[in-house]
Write an enzyme that holds these catalytic residues in place. Structure first.
Site, PDB file in Angstrom:
ATOM      1  N   ARG A 142      24.405 -10.696   5.269  1.00 39.18           N
ATOM      2  CA  ARG A 142      23.914 -11.636   4.753  1.00 39.18           C
ATOM      3  C   ARG A 142      24.440 -11.734   3.173  1.00 39.18           C
ATOM      4  NH1 ARG A 142      18.080 -12.913   7.517  1.00 39.18           N
ATOM      5  NH2 ARG A 142      17.274 -13.700   5.123  1.00 39.18           N
ATOM      6  N   TYR A 145      25.659 -14.081   0.640  1.00 29.78           N
ATOM      7  CA  TYR A 145      24.090 -15.048   0.887  1.00 29.78           C
ATOM      8  C   TYR A 145      24.074 -14.212  -1.290  1.00 29.78           C
ATOM      9  CZ  TYR A 145      20.313 -18.661  -0.598  1.00 29.78           C
ATOM     10  OH  TYR A 145      20.012 -19.379  -0.944  1.00 29.78           O
ATOM     11  N   LYS A 149      24.883 -15.080  -4.610  1.00 27.83           N
ATOM     12  CA  LYS A 149      24.021 -15.411  -5.486  1.00 27.83           C
ATOM     13  C   LYS A 149      23.690 -13.910  -7.100  1.00 27.83           C
ATOM     14  CE  LYS A 149      22.390 -19.311  -3.516  1.00 27.83           C
ATOM     15  NZ  LYS A 149      22.618 -21.000  -4.847  1.00 27.83           N
ATOM     16  N   ASN A 190      13.209 -24.522  12.811  1.00 26.57           N
ATOM     17  CA  ASN A 190      13.155 -24.473  14.098  1.00 26.57           C
ATOM     18  C   ASN A 190      11.831 -24.017  15.414  1.00 26.57           C
ATOM     19  OD1 ASN A 190      15.932 -23.191  14.197  1.00 26.57           O
ATOM     20  ND2 ASN A 190      15.507 -21.195  14.327  1.00 26.57           N
ATOM     21  N   TYR A 204      12.227 -13.734  16.118  1.00 28.38           N
ATOM     22  CA  TYR A 204      12.874 -12.940  16.358  1.00 28.38           C
ATOM     23  C   TYR A 204      12.258 -11.047  15.827  1.00 28.38           C
ATOM     24  CZ  TYR A 204      15.998 -16.374  16.183  1.00 28.38           C
ATOM     25  OH  TYR A 204      16.431 -17.098  15.750  1.00 28.38           O
ATOM     26  N   ASP A 206       9.238  -8.364  16.299  1.00 31.77           N
ATOM     27  CA  ASP A 206       7.725  -8.551  16.527  1.00 31.77           C
ATOM     28  C   ASP A 206       6.821  -9.459  15.827  1.00 31.77           C
ATOM     29  OD1 ASP A 206       7.614  -7.110  14.288  1.00 31.77           O
ATOM     30  OD2 ASP A 206       6.927  -4.674  15.375  1.00 31.77           O
ATOM     31  N   GLY A 207       7.589 -10.331  15.037  1.00 30.33           N
ATOM     32  CA  GLY A 207       7.000 -11.286  14.582  1.00 30.33           C
ATOM     33  C   GLY A 207       6.237 -10.859  13.125  1.00 30.33           C
ATOM     34  N   GLN A 209       7.312  -9.044  10.470  1.00 30.82           N
ATOM     35  CA  GLN A 209       7.857  -9.540   9.022  1.00 30.82           C
ATOM     36  C   GLN A 209       7.411 -11.105   8.623  1.00 30.82           C
ATOM     37  OE1 GLN A 209       9.401 -10.435  12.143  1.00 30.82           O
ATOM     38  NE2 GLN A 209      11.282 -11.774  11.525  1.00 30.82           N
ATOM     39  N   THR A 210       6.774 -10.312   6.776  1.00 27.03           N
ATOM     40  CA  THR A 210       6.235 -12.051   5.851  1.00 27.03           C
ATOM     41  C   THR A 210       7.979 -12.554   5.522  1.00 27.03           C
ATOM     42  OG1 THR A 210       5.528 -10.907   4.368  1.00 27.03           O
ATOM     43  CG2 THR A 210       4.513 -10.479   6.277  1.00 27.03           C
TER      44      THR A 210
HETATM   45  N1  UDP Z   1      12.942 -16.562  12.262  1.00 25.61           N
HETATM   46  C1  UDP Z   1      12.243 -16.567  13.620  1.00 25.61           C
HETATM   47  N2  UDP Z   1      13.287 -16.889  14.243  1.00 25.61           N
HETATM   48  C2  UDP Z   1      13.442 -17.843  14.082  1.00 25.61           C
HETATM   49  C3  UDP Z   1      14.304 -18.433  13.000  1.00 25.61           C
HETATM   50  C4  UDP Z   1      13.487 -17.932  11.615  1.00 25.61           C
HETATM   51  O1  UDP Z   1      11.852 -15.730  13.806  1.00 25.61           O
HETATM   52  O2  UDP Z   1      13.936 -18.817  14.928  1.00 25.61           O
HETATM   53  C5  UDP Z   1      12.270 -15.522  11.110  1.00 25.61           C
HETATM   54  C6  UDP Z   1      13.357 -14.549  10.737  1.00 25.61           C
HETATM   55  O3  UDP Z   1      13.644 -13.650  11.549  1.00 25.61           O
HETATM   56  C7  UDP Z   1      13.115 -14.507   9.706  1.00 25.61           C
HETATM   57  C8  UDP Z   1      11.712 -15.597   8.809  1.00 25.61           C
HETATM   58  O4  UDP Z   1      11.539 -16.257  10.156  1.00 25.61           O
HETATM   59  O5  UDP Z   1      12.445 -13.207   9.973  1.00 25.61           O
HETATM   60  C9  UDP Z   1      12.252 -16.571   7.791  1.00 25.61           C
HETATM   61  O6  UDP Z   1      13.609 -16.901   8.518  1.00 25.61           O
HETATM   62  P1  UDP Z   1      14.434 -18.148   7.821  1.00 25.61           P
HETATM   63  O7  UDP Z   1      16.046 -18.559   8.757  1.00 25.61           O
HETATM   64  O8  UDP Z   1      13.809 -19.134   7.854  1.00 25.61           O
HETATM   65  O9  UDP Z   1      14.271 -17.546   6.216  1.00 25.61           O
HETATM   66  P2  UDP Z   1      15.027 -16.375   5.995  1.00 25.61           P
HETATM   67  O10 UDP Z   1      13.800 -16.028   4.818  1.00 25.61           O
HETATM   68  O11 UDP Z   1      14.825 -14.660   6.660  1.00 25.61           O
HETATM   69  O12 UDP Z   1      15.944 -16.409   4.853  1.00 25.61           O
END
Ligand code: UDP
Length: 312
Positions: A142, A145, A149, A190, A204, A206-207, A209-210
């Protein structure tokens, strides 16, 4: 008044062009369509207050017109996109930032930089305030990016300090809404696409994450205010919605709202995926008298409606 917007064919850039034109500005829009789409600005072609230049801003930019505000919004913004285009992502946020700052300098224009919550990396402070320096892996996938930035922010401040340019750095948190690409790769497109198609919803990890999701019209209002208001020279401002949600709960909400029979499928969590993210927007409230108005429920309903029209 004339504004120049790089990345005008992108999700945010195209909405910004609409807003500035509505407010009586003349918009010069630049894009090379790496991730943006002509569809997003097709309705503006023929508008007497809009001019499009097909251009990659990593090259020297020559504009004959006077320009009052330069807004540098060109950049792949989805992790899927910037990991696919790592070098272009770094170039647009180094050479592209340099060229757009140089343009602002010769035009004596104000400069607005589209930064990101990603400058905070995987944050150890919560919610994130502008004075937090972040926790970024400089060599992770990552970083193309995040670090680019951060470099752009540094360059913007250098131009502010050395050349006295009126700069504003906006740290944009997760944003969603109409004109995101169906295959953008970000979580809301998605999940909505998968739910509408009845495909597995790919959570992605366990879900747990916020993220905190801001609807596009709210974000555009914040950017517009931060661009036109006086007295914000050199400021750095978070823009986002502080309504935080776990990704698994977001998946369930989208399944519910679409009436989908899709199943949730747990997939491998991407490298360096931040665990928590939520903006502290007290600075934006105070300086811009701004806060988001559209709830996640309402914004998702609008977005689902848009995606339905695109898919079916
Ligand atoms: N994510 C997910 N499934 C997907 C796409 C993203 O669970 O099909 C999760 C990803 O792992 C992250 C969050 O959703 O924790 C937000 O991802 P996104 O790619 O939208 O942007 P980010 O905030 O990571 O830049």
């Amino acid at each position: 008044m004339k504004v120049l917007i790089t990345g005008v064919a992108g999700f945010i850039g195209s909405h910004l062009a609409d807003r500035f034109i509505e407010e009586g500005f003349y918009v010069i829009g630049l894009d090379n369509f790496l991730t943006g789409s002509p569809d997003n600005i097709a309705h503006l072609f023929g508008n007497k207050n809009f001019r499009f230049i097909h251009y990659n801003v990593v090259n020297f930019i020559y504009i004959a017109d006077d320009v009052d505000i330069v807004l540098h919004f060109a950049c792949p913004a989805s992790p899927v996109d910037y990991i696919k285009y790592p070098i272009q992502t770094m170039k647009v946020n180094s050479l592209g930032t340099l060229n757009t700052l140089g343009l602002a300098k010769v035009k004596k224009a104000r400069y607005v930089f589209a930064s990101t919550s990603e400058v905070y990396g995987d944050p150890q402070i919560h919610p994130q305030k502008e004075d937090y320096w972040g926790n970024v892996n400089p060599i992770g996938i990552r970083s193309v990016y995040d670090e680019a930035k951060r470099f752009s922010e540094s360059m913007t401040m250098a131009y502010h300090r050395e050349h006295d340019i009126d700069t504003r750095i906006l740290r944009i948190f997760n944003t969603y809404g109409e004109r995101m690409r169906l295959n953008d790769g970000r979580v809301i497109p998605n999940f909505v696409y998968q739910a509408l198609k009845g495909e597995d919803i790919t959570v992605y990890g366990d879900g747990n994450q916020t993220r905190s999701f801001c609807y596009i019209s709210d974000l555009v209002e914040g950017i517009f205010r931060a661009s036109v208001m006086e007295g914000l020279d050199g400021e750095v401002i978070n823009l986002g919605n502080p309504e935080e949600i776990k990704i698994l709960d977001l998946a369930k909400k989208i399944v519910d709202k679409t009436g989908s029979k899709a199943n949730i499928k747990f997939c491998e969590k991407p490298e360096d995926d931040p665990v928590r993210r939520c903006p502290d927007i007290s600075k934006a409230k105070e300086l811009l008298n701004w806060e988001p108005k559209i709830s996640l429920d309402k914004g998702l309903e609008n977005t689902i409606h848009y995606f339905k029209q695109k898919i079916f």
